[in-house]
Design an enzyme around this catalytic site. Sequence first.
Site, PDB file in Angstrom:
ATOM      1  N   HIS A 230     -37.635  23.062   2.143  1.00  0.00           N
ATOM      2  CA  HIS A 230     -36.486  22.134   2.207  1.00  0.00           C
ATOM      3  C   HIS A 230     -36.796  20.965   1.264  1.00  0.00           C
ATOM      4  O   HIS A 230     -37.039  21.176   0.084  1.00  0.00           O
ATOM      5  CB  HIS A 230     -36.324  21.733   3.683  1.00  0.00           C
ATOM      6  CG  HIS A 230     -35.051  21.006   4.028  1.00  0.00           C
ATOM      7  ND1 HIS A 230     -34.013  20.836   3.166  1.00  0.00           N
ATOM      8  CD2 HIS A 230     -34.655  20.396   5.187  1.00  0.00           C
ATOM      9  CE1 HIS A 230     -33.036  20.160   3.768  1.00  0.00           C
ATOM     10  NE2 HIS A 230     -33.407  19.871   4.999  1.00  0.00           N
TER      11      HIS A 230
ATOM     12  N   HIS B 240     -31.154  29.144  -3.060  1.00  0.00           N
ATOM     13  CA  HIS B 240     -30.534  28.315  -2.023  1.00  0.00           C
ATOM     14  C   HIS B 240     -29.803  29.239  -1.056  1.00  0.00           C
ATOM     15  O   HIS B 240     -29.235  30.238  -1.476  1.00  0.00           O
ATOM     16  CB  HIS B 240     -29.540  27.329  -2.666  1.00  0.00           C
ATOM     17  CG  HIS B 240     -29.231  26.168  -1.799  1.00  0.00           C
ATOM     18  ND1 HIS B 240     -28.278  26.225  -0.815  1.00  0.00           N
ATOM     19  CD2 HIS B 240     -29.792  24.932  -1.721  1.00  0.00           C
ATOM     20  CE1 HIS B 240     -28.251  25.060  -0.192  1.00  0.00           C
ATOM     21  NE2 HIS B 240     -29.158  24.261  -0.715  1.00  0.00           N
TER      22      HIS B 240
ATOM     23  N   ASP C 200     -33.795  20.302  -6.298  1.00  0.00           N
ATOM     24  CA  ASP C 200     -35.193  19.885  -6.387  1.00  0.00           C
ATOM     25  C   ASP C 200     -35.855  20.287  -7.700  1.00  0.00           C
ATOM     26  O   ASP C 200     -36.949  19.823  -8.010  1.00  0.00           O
ATOM     27  CB  ASP C 200     -35.995  20.491  -5.225  1.00  0.00           C
ATOM     28  CG  ASP C 200     -35.613  19.847  -3.905  1.00  0.00           C
ATOM     29  OD1 ASP C 200     -35.385  18.629  -3.916  1.00  0.00           O
ATOM     30  OD2 ASP C 200     -35.538  20.552  -2.897  1.00  0.00           O
TER      31      ASP C 200
HETATM   32  N1  CMC Z   1     -38.397  32.482  -6.012  1.00  0.00           N
HETATM   33  C1  CMC Z   1     -38.460  33.838  -6.003  1.00  0.00           C
HETATM   34  N2  CMC Z   1     -37.730  34.613  -5.201  1.00  0.00           N
HETATM   35  C2  CMC Z   1     -36.871  33.992  -4.357  1.00  0.00           C
HETATM   36  C3  CMC Z   1     -36.745  32.600  -4.311  1.00  0.00           C
HETATM   37  C4  CMC Z   1     -37.543  31.832  -5.190  1.00  0.00           C
HETATM   38  N3  CMC Z   1     -37.465  30.507  -5.199  1.00  0.00           N
HETATM   39  N4  CMC Z   1     -35.838  32.267  -3.379  1.00  0.00           N
HETATM   40  C5  CMC Z   1     -35.419  33.411  -2.849  1.00  0.00           C
HETATM   41  N5  CMC Z   1     -36.044  34.466  -3.429  1.00  0.00           N
HETATM   42  C6  CMC Z   1     -35.822  35.892  -3.187  1.00  0.00           C
HETATM   43  C7  CMC Z   1     -36.396  36.280  -1.825  1.00  0.00           C
HETATM   44  O1  CMC Z   1     -37.740  36.689  -1.930  1.00  0.00           O
HETATM   45  C8  CMC Z   1     -35.464  37.402  -1.436  1.00  0.00           C
HETATM   46  O2  CMC Z   1     -35.826  38.533  -2.183  1.00  0.00           O
HETATM   47  P1  CMC Z   1     -35.708  40.027  -1.529  1.00  0.00           P
HETATM   48  O3  CMC Z   1     -34.246  40.219  -1.284  1.00  0.00           O
HETATM   49  O4  CMC Z   1     -36.299  40.932  -2.546  1.00  0.00           O
HETATM   50  O5  CMC Z   1     -36.513  39.961  -0.248  1.00  0.00           O
HETATM   51  C9  CMC Z   1     -34.099  36.950  -1.953  1.00  0.00           C
HETATM   52  O6  CMC Z   1     -34.403  36.082  -3.069  1.00  0.00           O
HETATM   53  C10 CMC Z   1     -33.274  36.205  -0.926  1.00  0.00           C
HETATM   54  O7  CMC Z   1     -34.026  35.063  -0.505  1.00  0.00           O
HETATM   55  P2  CMC Z   1     -34.114  34.545   0.980  1.00  0.00           P
HETATM   56  O8  CMC Z   1     -35.519  34.080   1.229  1.00  0.00           O
HETATM   57  O9  CMC Z   1     -33.542  35.552   1.928  1.00  0.00           O
HETATM   58  O10 CMC Z   1     -33.132  33.315   0.904  1.00  0.00           O
HETATM   59  P3  CMC Z   1     -32.973  32.148   1.982  1.00  0.00           P
HETATM   60  O11 CMC Z   1     -31.545  31.769   1.959  1.00  0.00           O
HETATM   61  O12 CMC Z   1     -33.575  32.539   3.282  1.00  0.00           O
HETATM   62  O13 CMC Z   1     -33.894  30.986   1.370  1.00  0.00           O
HETATM   63  C11 CMC Z   1     -34.614  29.105   0.165  1.00  0.00           C
HETATM   64  C12 CMC Z   1     -33.412  29.895   0.658  1.00  0.00           C
HETATM   65  C13 CMC Z   1     -34.118  27.806  -0.480  1.00  0.00           C
HETATM   66  C14 CMC Z   1     -35.499  28.731   1.369  1.00  0.00           C
HETATM   67  C15 CMC Z   1     -35.409  29.968  -0.856  1.00  0.00           C
HETATM   68  O14 CMC Z   1     -34.581  30.275  -1.959  1.00  0.00           O
HETATM   69  C16 CMC Z   1     -36.686  29.278  -1.321  1.00  0.00           C
HETATM   70  O15 CMC Z   1     -37.701  29.368  -0.632  1.00  0.00           O
HETATM   71  N6  CMC Z   1     -36.654  28.563  -2.504  1.00  0.00           N
HETATM   72  C17 CMC Z   1     -37.814  27.832  -2.964  1.00  0.00           C
HETATM   73  C18 CMC Z   1     -37.937  26.515  -2.203  1.00  0.00           C
HETATM   74  C19 CMC Z   1     -36.889  25.520  -2.633  1.00  0.00           C
HETATM   75  O16 CMC Z   1     -36.643  25.307  -3.809  1.00  0.00           O
HETATM   76  N7  CMC Z   1     -36.276  24.848  -1.640  1.00  0.00           N
HETATM   77  C20 CMC Z   1     -35.296  23.786  -1.877  1.00  0.00           C
HETATM   78  C21 CMC Z   1     -33.927  24.190  -1.448  1.00  0.00           C
HETATM   79  S1  CMC Z   1     -32.646  23.085  -2.049  1.00  0.00           S
HETATM   80  C22 CMC Z   1     -32.921  21.537  -1.326  1.00  0.00           C
HETATM   81  C23 CMC Z   1     -33.101  21.540   0.124  1.00  0.00           C
HETATM   82  O17 CMC Z   1     -32.467  22.257   0.883  1.00  0.00           O
HETATM   83  O18 CMC Z   1     -33.929  20.772   0.578  1.00  0.00           O
END
Ligand code: CMC
Length: 437
Positions: free
Chosen positions: A268, A307, A363
């Site tokens: 987050h 996201h 971010d």
């Molecule tokens: N790098 C590589 N792969 C990713 C990433 C990433 N940053 N984010 C998602 N994926 C992949 C994930 O592994 C999954 O792949 P597969 O379908 O093969 O298993 C697919 O994309 C879907 O991802 P998810 O984890 O199901 O998506 P989510 O909605 O649960 O997670 C998230 C959203 C923001 C937690 C995630 O994208 C992430 O961890 N990003 C990196 C951390 C980040 O930048 N966070 C800030 C978010 S914006 C500001 C805020 O909210 O604070």
Amino acid sequence: MAEEALSIVDKRTQAAYEIPISNGTIRAMDLRQIKTGPDDFGLMTYDPAFMNTASCRSAITFIDGDKGILRYRGYPIEQLAEKCTFLEVAYLVLFGELPTEPQLKEWVSQVTHHTMLHETTKRFLEGFRYDAHPMGMLVSTVAALSTVYPEAKHVLDPNVRKLQITRLIGKMPTIAAYTYRHSLGYPYVYPDNDLSYSENFMNMLWKMMEPKYQANPVMARALDILFILHADHEQNCSANTMRAAGSSQADPFLSTAAAAAALSGPLHGGANEEVLRMLDVIGSKDKVPAYIEKVKAGQFKLMGFGHRIYKNYDPRASIIKWAADSVFEVTGRNPKLEIALELERIALEDEYFIKRKLYPNVDFYSGIIYQAMGFKPEIFTVLFAIPRTAGWLAQWQEMIQDPEQKIARPRQVFTGHMIRDFVPLEKRGMPAAAATA
Ligand code: CMC
């Protein structure tokens, strides 16, 4: 018969049901009538991480994740970022309308006169270790304010709520600046009521021996824009925590501390700090392709990408990119920008990221601009928490005033042992039959 409805046939019983649809949702409680018999509890939904569950009705922030749209109270984020100050936007988010001139004057004056911390709170901050993480200090100090303002527990009184909201908006920059000064071992600087919200924050961060702090107007405006972009983001992890904690009628200082704790995680608000660490690890532009390959192999995530809601470019990331240009004109270009731009270029062309609709989020660029402004990565998430306090409090206030809301209490699907006979200590570890014999 409801105008819009969902027809359901339960194949277990062949019974038919009609569930009303409203605002594109069905009420989970309407499923409870679907039973296999009188002893059956009734059907529930199972939705870990709230992937498809609306937990409230809200009029604060609208996001269309596919189109990359973000609006506060109906106003596009781009217009607010260009034309407003942060306190104007905080007023909008908190109270529903842009303030008139007298309302804004009054609001700015109130917030400005609530920036001081009680001296005991200042001393409380001094108790942290010299290397304490600023987010830990912020969370604890915001919670500690609950002891200074015990009347805050009267959360159903609108006047009490308004006063605590003003206090929190006023005091967050002061706490944030003190955590920063503490980590550097510098003496604390008291708020200066002549300065704007962002200028005063810069004053409390960076004033040294000069009698009056002069904020660079370009930097102060950039900071204000960053604050506007972070003011609210509907039902994200920390807003949801704020609502859940506040639903027990915990006071707003404690609920805000809970929300800030949720914000601190690397998935987050903690992501901005992680982006900078990632850029440090990559080191140079030519190492980007190899790093991307490791991300694709699942070794780690590309921080600042992806996201839950945006499946398009995060509109906040685009605004930060143009705000960054004005900062770089003053500070010189942050060399990490080259690496970030290369990461973005390669990622946006790569099948892995295209297929998963992974774009830069807020971010990805915020850390680069913060670093150019002179902030250390440890303080980045604290910079996120200051403006987000407006959003948390707006969500909290909306929740308290919503007659449909009650204490947040999800259901579970129980997967443990249904019942077992107690096993005395000396018999544990024996085969089941011997233990209970
Ligand atoms: N790098 C590589 N792969 C990713 C990433 C990433 N940053 N984010 C998602 N994926 C992949 C994930 O592994 C999954 O792949 P597969 O379908 O093969 O298993 C697919 O994309 C879907 O991802 P998810 O984890 O199901 O998506 P989510 O909605 O649960 O997670 C998230 C959203 C923001 C937690 C995630 O994208 C992430 O961890 N990003 C990196 C951390 C980040 O930048 N966070 C800030 C978010 S914006 C500001 C805020 O909210 O604070």
